[in-house]
Design a protein around this motif. Structure first.
Motif, mmCIF file in Angstrom:
data_model
loop_
_atom_site.group_PDB
_atom_site.id
_atom_site.type_symbol
_atom_site.label_atom_id
_atom_site.label_comp_id
_atom_site.label_asym_id
_atom_site.label_seq_id
_atom_site.Cartn_x
_atom_site.Cartn_y
_atom_site.Cartn_z
ATOM 1 N N LEU A 1 0.823 -1.201 0.000
ATOM 2 C CA LEU A 1 0.000 0.000 0.000
ATOM 3 C C LEU A 1 0.863 1.258 0.000
ATOM 4 N N THR A 2 1.967 1.221 0.742
ATOM 5 C CA THR A 2 2.891 2.358 0.737
ATOM 6 C C THR A 2 3.463 2.587 -0.658
ATOM 7 N N LEU A 3 3.848 1.508 -1.321
ATOM 8 C CA LEU A 3 4.374 1.613 -2.681
ATOM 9 C C LEU A 3 3.304 2.124 -3.636
ATOM 10 N N GLU A 4 2.065 1.662 -3.479
ATOM 11 C CA GLU A 4 0.966 2.111 -4.334
ATOM 12 C C GLU A 4 0.723 3.612 -4.182
ATOM 13 N N LEU A 5 0.701 4.097 -2.959
ATOM 14 C CA LEU A 5 0.476 5.515 -2.713
ATOM 15 C C LEU A 5 1.525 6.371 -3.414
ATOM 16 N N PHE A 6 2.757 5.930 -3.357
ATOM 17 C CA PHE A 6 3.835 6.691 -3.989
ATOM 18 C C PHE A 6 3.753 6.617 -5.509
ATOM 19 N N LYS A 7 3.562 5.415 -6.044
ATOM 20 C CA LYS A 7 3.563 5.230 -7.492
ATOM 21 C C LYS A 7 2.390 5.953 -8.156
ATOM 22 N N VAL A 8 1.221 5.905 -7.543
ATOM 23 C CA VAL A 8 0.072 6.618 -8.100
ATOM 24 C C VAL A 8 0.313 8.125 -8.050
ATOM 25 N N HIS A 9 0.906 8.598 -6.956
ATOM 26 C CA HIS A 9 1.237 10.024 -6.849
ATOM 27 C C HIS A 9 2.211 10.454 -7.946
#
Length: 264
Positions: A78-86
């Motif tokens: 989820l942490t990686l998803e938040l960054f990548k989508v941003h």
């Protein structure tokens, strides 16, 4: 016929180990073509994943220790998803109540399903590691691989250097597994490549069903670039290193506890 029986048995054990990912893919397919009431598609996916996770623990298909590992991977993913989508690497275009900063909470379960597969396969196939390097080499490597998913947006991408380190560190490491009472061995790096490739295949299925969307898929779906195999390969390595490290720590703790009880 013995070879066929072994392949069938191996395939069956793999299928059981993939139960969580299969439910996710099936749910993606169903919710794409059959609109569900009351909530958005992403919200239903989160509900299904939570229900599936509860059911697996309740039925004994997953242990409490495995649940802890899977929860850790949910947070990491989820942490990686938040960054990548941003950063605009991919997006989740549909609406949903359970989205945080444009990322649906169910997305963490897609990473957790990888951990679920590793834990399940490890237990079902009685996996053992031969010539496993020390933790002081494994932990920095796993940390560096994970951080590179973030830092390459601002600095150079060192994935190929990290891949070279993986080959050097695990050159003599083999994974041993049991199929129907017979043990087999294969180079650990080969298992990384195979798992990474099949996750790339799964990624194509997931994007086809709209689990997420790359920029080049905004107008029409297209095959995910083959170069993504390297990203999944590194993610698999991180996942495997974390699972194996936790299992080794757990094994040492169990051994010390058993020795202590024997002394008493």
């Amino acid at each position: 016929m013995k070879v066929v029986r072994q392949l069938v048995h191996f395939g069956w054990e793999q299928a059981l180990s993939c139960l969580f990912p299969v439910v996710i893919f099936a749910s993606l397919a169903i919710t794409k073509f059959i609109p569900l009431p009351l909530m958005g598609r992403y919200d239903w996916m989160l509900f299904i994943c939570l229900l599936m996770q509860w059911g697996m623990v309740r039925s004994g298909l997953e242990t409490q220790d495995e649940l802890k590992v899977i929860s850790l991977f949910h947070l990491i993913g989820l942490t990686l998803e938040l960054f990548k989508v941003h950063m605009g690497s991919w997006s989740y275009p549909e609406e949903g109540y359970t989205k945080i900063f444009e990322v649906p909470l169910y997305s963490g379960f897609m990473y957790a399903s990888v951990a679920s597969y590793l834990c399940q396969a490890w237990r079902r196939l009685k996996v053992e590691l031969i010539h496993w390097p020390s933790l002081w080499m494994v932990v920095p490597l796993a940390t560096s691989i994970y951080l590179n998913f973030f830092t390459h947006h601002f600095w150079i991408d060192v994935r190929w250097w990290l891949s070279a380190f993986v080959i050097l560190i695990f050159f003599h490491t083999w994974v041993s597994f049991e199929v129907n009472g017979v043990r087999y061995q294969m180079p650990l790096t080969l298992s990384f490549v195979l798992i990474g490739f099949f996750i790339w295949v799964a990624e194509n299925i997931a994007t086809f069903f709209g689990a997420w969307q790359y920029p080049n898929q905004s107008d029409t779906w297209s095959i995910v670039h083959l170069g993504k195999v390297s990203s999944w390969l590194l993610l698999v390595i991180v996942s495997f290193l974390i699972v194996s490290a936790l299992k080794q720590v757990k094994g040492k703790s169990s051994t010390k506890s058993r020795d202590y009880r024997q002394v008493i």
